[in-house]
Design a protein around this motif. Structure first.
Motif, PDB file in Angstrom:
ATOM      1  N   LYS A 111       0.829  -1.210   0.000  1.00 38.14           N
ATOM      2  CA  LYS A 111       0.000   0.000   0.000  1.00 38.14           C
ATOM      3  C   LYS A 111       0.861   1.257   0.000  1.00 38.14           C
ATOM      4  O   LYS A 111       0.559   2.242  -0.681  1.00 38.14           O
ATOM      5  CB  LYS A 111      -0.913   0.010   1.234  1.00 38.14           C
ATOM      6  N   GLU A 112       1.933   1.225   0.777  1.00 36.64           N
ATOM      7  CA  GLU A 112       2.785   2.416   0.902  1.00 36.64           C
ATOM      8  C   GLU A 112       3.481   2.755  -0.409  1.00 36.64           C
ATOM      9  O   GLU A 112       3.556   3.923  -0.804  1.00 36.64           O
ATOM     10  CB  GLU A 112       3.824   2.201   1.993  1.00 36.64           C
ATOM     11  N   TYR A 113       3.988   1.718  -1.100  1.00 37.30           N
ATOM     12  CA  TYR A 113       4.795   1.989  -2.294  1.00 37.30           C
ATOM     13  C   TYR A 113       4.023   1.796  -3.590  1.00 37.30           C
ATOM     14  O   TYR A 113       4.448   2.287  -4.642  1.00 37.30           O
ATOM     15  CB  TYR A 113       6.049   1.109  -2.267  1.00 37.30           C
ATOM     16  N   ASN A 114       2.959   1.041  -3.538  1.00 37.50           N
ATOM     17  CA  ASN A 114       1.965   0.948  -4.596  1.00 37.50           C
ATOM     18  C   ASN A 114       2.562   0.772  -5.987  1.00 37.50           C
ATOM     19  O   ASN A 114       3.354  -0.123  -6.210  1.00 37.50           O
ATOM     20  CB  ASN A 114       1.056   2.188  -4.525  1.00 37.50           C
ATOM     21  N   GLN A 115       2.198   1.637  -6.919  1.00 39.61           N
ATOM     22  CA  GLN A 115       2.592   1.481  -8.314  1.00 39.61           C
ATOM     23  C   GLN A 115       4.074   1.709  -8.568  1.00 39.61           C
ATOM     24  O   GLN A 115       4.566   1.455  -9.683  1.00 39.61           O
ATOM     25  CB  GLN A 115       1.764   2.435  -9.197  1.00 39.61           C
ATOM     26  N   ASP A 116       4.796   2.199  -7.573  1.00 35.73           N
ATOM     27  CA  ASP A 116       6.246   2.344  -7.735  1.00 35.73           C
ATOM     28  C   ASP A 116       6.954   0.995  -7.698  1.00 35.73           C
ATOM     29  O   ASP A 116       8.118   0.891  -8.103  1.00 35.73           O
ATOM     30  CB  ASP A 116       6.830   3.236  -6.628  1.00 35.73           C
ATOM     31  N   ILE A 117       6.267  -0.036  -7.221  1.00 30.58           N
ATOM     32  CA  ILE A 117       6.858  -1.378  -7.149  1.00 30.58           C
ATOM     33  C   ILE A 117       6.872  -1.984  -8.552  1.00 30.58           C
ATOM     34  O   ILE A 117       5.830  -2.191  -9.168  1.00 30.58           O
ATOM     35  CB  ILE A 117       6.079  -2.290  -6.195  1.00 30.58           C
ATOM     36  N   ALA A 118       8.079  -2.245  -9.059  1.00 24.62           N
ATOM     37  CA  ALA A 118       8.220  -2.798 -10.407  1.00 24.62           C
ATOM     38  C   ALA A 118       8.594  -4.268 -10.407  1.00 24.62           C
ATOM     39  O   ALA A 118       8.388  -4.970 -11.393  1.00 24.62           O
ATOM     40  CB  ALA A 118       9.279  -2.002 -11.183  1.00 24.62           C
ATOM     41  N   LEU A 119       9.173  -4.748  -9.295  1.00 23.67           N
ATOM     42  CA  LEU A 119       9.666  -6.120  -9.243  1.00 23.67           C
ATOM     43  C   LEU A 119       9.515  -6.679  -7.848  1.00 23.67           C
ATOM     44  O   LEU A 119       9.837  -5.999  -6.862  1.00 23.67           O
ATOM     45  CB  LEU A 119      11.154  -6.158  -9.651  1.00 23.67           C
ATOM     46  N   ILE A 120       9.023  -7.903  -7.763  1.00 22.88           N
ATOM     47  CA  ILE A 120       8.993  -8.655  -6.508  1.00 22.88           C
ATOM     48  C   ILE A 120       9.739  -9.961  -6.749  1.00 22.88           C
ATOM     49  O   ILE A 120       9.391 -10.738  -7.657  1.00 22.88           O
ATOM     50  CB  ILE A 120       7.550  -8.961  -6.045  1.00 22.88           C
TER      51      ILE A 120
END
Length: 353
Positions: free
Chosen positions: A78-87
């Motif tokens: 939730k905090e980083y949302n769409q900035d997350i590009a890779l898990i």
């Protein structure tokens, strides 16, 4: 901002991934609560590796979060949302034997934890690339029913079999087999990860590892084959070979080579793709052959014994066919063979024991 989330960040693959991707992302968020110490004892603690990452990687942020806690996991997404590009999901309970001691813990970490991460990804960054570190144990003991031949130092598959040239491919059945409870929990996670790719159209890739190895492994008796073997070679601690005359064969892939696979997949993801990811014919050995190599590198004889009782569900011969991945990503290749990997492990291990 472009962010990568890595679970099991203090472990072998997680720490390698954090280092590898640190110059490719603005922020690396490592998730690891040092549960490996709970599984295998103080010698298996990953806290030293976490401190190394925090010291050496200026854009690394560490979070001691339990992936079984969906609310805590979702807070991060939730905090980083769409900035997350890779898990990169590399956290796991990785031992056959340990899983039988605490089945609920094993399943909740391996299966429920994976589901928590997949669903958080779907809800908050569905376009991100999700990489799941699975295992060849999804095939259970089916490899043991291949036509195997006992040679002087190893078991080998009959030369007439299609698997002889390159190893076991992804078409081997994961059904009608004895997995071990660990294998069952990882299979559940493996299938779920594929479904998030195939059903929801997400960029999910599954990598079924052989023996994963490298210099940053906190190897113990129950997990971390080459790392623990070299540790015993250096310290003189007793090592026990379980069954199959010590000739059981494993392929071994260096953590760098596996993470480099992740990098190639990340750049051109295929939804729901599943790949065998091991050392293949390029890097493999039997127990006896590994002991001989460790003795040569350490410069002394090992203190080992043999138990005729093999571990339940243990593979007699397993070599990964990686040609499916190589066909999809022809620019990828191995960097570390078995000998160079063992020399690396020896150099780093002597600093820690």
């Amino acid at each position: 901002m472009k962010i990568a989330i890595i679970t099991g960040a203090g472990g072998l693959i997680g720490s390698e991934a954090a280092t590898f991707f640190s110059d490719k992302f603005d922020l690396i968020i490592g998730i690891d609560n040092n549960m490996r110490q709970y599984f295998f004892g103080e010698d298996a603690a990953t806290s030293w590796n976490t401190l190394r990452l925090e010291k050496n990687l200026p854009n690394y942020k560490h979070l001691s979060v339990d992936i079984r806690d969906y609310n805590e996991v979702e807070k991060i997404f939730k905090e980083y949302n769409q900035d997350i590009a890779l898990i990169i999901h590399a956290a796991a309970q990785p031992s056959h034997d340990w899983a039988a001691r605490e089945p609920f813990t094993d399943f909740s970490v391996n299966a429920n934890g994976t589901l928590n991460l997949l669903e958080s990804t779907r809800q908050h960054c569905p376009n991100a690339v999700f990489i799941f570190t699975s295992t060849n144990k999804v095939y259970g003991d089916n490899p043991n029913y291949l036509p195997l031949v006992e040679l002087e130092t190893r078991w080998e598959i009959d030369a007439s079999h299609p698997y002889h040239a390159k190893g076991i491919d992804e078409k081997m059945s994961i059904d009608h087999t004895k997995h071990s409870l660990f294998g069952a929990s990882k299979t559940a996670a493996d299938i779920m990860a594929q479904e998030y790719g195939n059903y929801f159209g997400m960029n999910v890739g599954v990598f079924r590892g052989g023996c994963l190895t490298g210099p940053n492994h906190s190897g113990t008796q129950l997990h971390g084959f080459l790392s623990y073997l070299m540790k015993c070679a250096i310290t003189g601690n007793a090592y026990t070979i379980y069954g199959y005359n010590g000739k059981q064969v494993r392929d071994n892939i260096h953590s760098y080579d596996l993470v480099n696979m992740f990098w190639h997949y990340y750049q051109q993801p295929k939804q729901g793709a599943c790949y065998n990811a091991g050392g293949s014919r390029f890097s493999n050995c039997s127990m006896l052959e590994a002991i001989q190599m460790c003795e040569t590198i350490a410069g002394k004889k090992m203190n080992y014994s043999y138990s005729p009782t093999n571990r339940i569900g243990d593979h007699i011969w397993y070599i990964s066919d990686v040609s499916k991945f190589q066909a999809d990503y022809p620019e990828w290749s191995y960097k570390y063979d078995l000998e160079s990997t063992l020399h690396q492990i020896f150099t780093e291990m002597t600093k820690r024991v």
